[in-house]
Design a protein around this motif. Structure first.
Motif, PDB file in Angstrom:
ATOM      1  N   ASN A  95       3.721 -29.181  48.245  1.00 52.19           N
ATOM      2  CA  ASN A  95       2.450 -29.350  48.932  1.00 52.19           C
ATOM      3  C   ASN A  95       2.475 -30.604  49.820  1.00 52.19           C
ATOM      4  OD1 ASN A  95      -0.267 -28.553  49.488  1.00 52.19           O
ATOM      5  ND2 ASN A  95      -0.979 -30.174  48.110  1.00 52.19           N
ATOM      6  N   ASP A  96       3.047 -31.684  49.302  1.00 55.51           N
ATOM      7  CA  ASP A  96       3.214 -32.903  50.102  1.00 55.51           C
ATOM      8  C   ASP A  96       4.078 -32.624  51.333  1.00 55.51           C
ATOM      9  OD1 ASP A  96       1.744 -34.512  48.315  1.00 55.51           O
ATOM     10  OD2 ASP A  96       3.549 -35.134  47.225  1.00 55.51           O
TER      11      ASP A  96
ATOM     12  N   GLU B 221       4.470 -29.830  52.911  1.00 61.62           N
ATOM     13  CA  GLU B 221       3.685 -29.060  53.879  1.00 61.62           C
ATOM     14  C   GLU B 221       2.738 -29.960  54.663  1.00 61.62           C
ATOM     15  OE1 GLU B 221       1.791 -25.669  52.049  1.00 61.62           O
ATOM     16  OE2 GLU B 221       3.660 -25.117  51.040  1.00 61.62           O
ATOM     17  N   LYS B 222       2.096 -30.908  53.971  1.00 66.71           N
ATOM     18  CA  LYS B 222       1.180 -31.837  54.649  1.00 66.71           C
ATOM     19  C   LYS B 222       1.929 -32.727  55.630  1.00 66.71           C
ATOM     20  CE  LYS B 222      -2.239 -32.020  50.949  1.00 66.71           C
ATOM     21  NZ  LYS B 222      -2.861 -32.857  49.914  1.00 66.71           N
TER      22      LYS B 222
ATOM     23  N   GLN C 263       2.820 -30.875  58.749  1.00 63.32           N
ATOM     24  CA  GLN C 263       1.688 -30.784  59.683  1.00 63.32           C
ATOM     25  C   GLN C 263       1.540 -32.067  60.491  1.00 63.32           C
ATOM     26  OE1 GLN C 263      -1.686 -29.773  57.250  1.00 63.32           O
ATOM     27  NE2 GLN C 263      -1.015 -27.675  56.934  1.00 63.32           N
ATOM     28  N   ILE C 264       1.754 -33.198  59.843  1.00 60.19           N
ATOM     29  CA  ILE C 264       1.657 -34.492  60.533  1.00 60.19           C
ATOM     30  C   ILE C 264       2.781 -34.628  61.548  1.00 60.19           C
ATOM     31  CG2 ILE C 264       1.799 -36.993  60.218  1.00 60.19           C
ATOM     32  CD1 ILE C 264       0.714 -36.420  57.286  1.00 60.19           C
TER      33      ILE C 264
ATOM     34  N   PHE D 155      -2.370 -41.005  55.943  1.00 60.11           N
ATOM     35  CA  PHE D 155      -2.613 -39.762  55.218  1.00 60.11           C
ATOM     36  C   PHE D 155      -2.351 -39.913  53.717  1.00 60.11           C
ATOM     37  CE2 PHE D 155      -1.713 -38.755  59.601  1.00 60.11           C
ATOM     38  CZ  PHE D 155      -2.722 -37.874  59.916  1.00 60.11           C
TER      39      PHE D 155
ATOM     40  N   TYR E 279       0.294 -41.414  52.151  1.00 59.41           N
ATOM     41  CA  TYR E 279       1.680 -41.455  51.694  1.00 59.41           C
ATOM     42  C   TYR E 279       2.255 -42.846  51.922  1.00 59.41           C
ATOM     43  CZ  TYR E 279       1.280 -36.440  51.473  1.00 59.41           C
ATOM     44  OH  TYR E 279       0.873 -35.180  51.145  1.00 59.41           O
TER      45      TYR E 279
END
Length: 81
Positions: free
Chosen positions: A24-25, A27-28, A31-32, A72, A74
């Protein structure tokens, strides 16, 4: 007329440790990074204890990547071995 072209020799390869831990990380982060044209390729090793993030890009530094991802939630920092 002048044309600025970037060759592979201008490509920076940045190696960072990160807190990107799950799919999931990933995927995020995808997107960034897909919004940033100068990032050509990236990968994260979810099996490594430092969750090593490798970014191939033009212009950006490890500090730039860290600032972008911190927005975001991270964390990452240059990996010095």
């Amino acid at each position: 007329m002048w044309t600025l072209t970037k060759s592979k020799k201008d490509l920076n390869v940045l190696i960072l440790k990160s807190n990107i831990r799950t799919k999931n990380d990933v995927e995020k982060v995808n997107q960034i990074f897909s919004q940033i044209e100068c990032i050509k390729r990236w990968i994260v090793d979810l099996d490594d204890w430092e969750h090593v993030l490798k970014v191939e890009c033009f212009v950006l530094s490890c500090e730039n990547i860290s600032v972008i991802l911190e927005r975001f939630g991270y964390k990452c920092s240059e990996l010095n071995h």
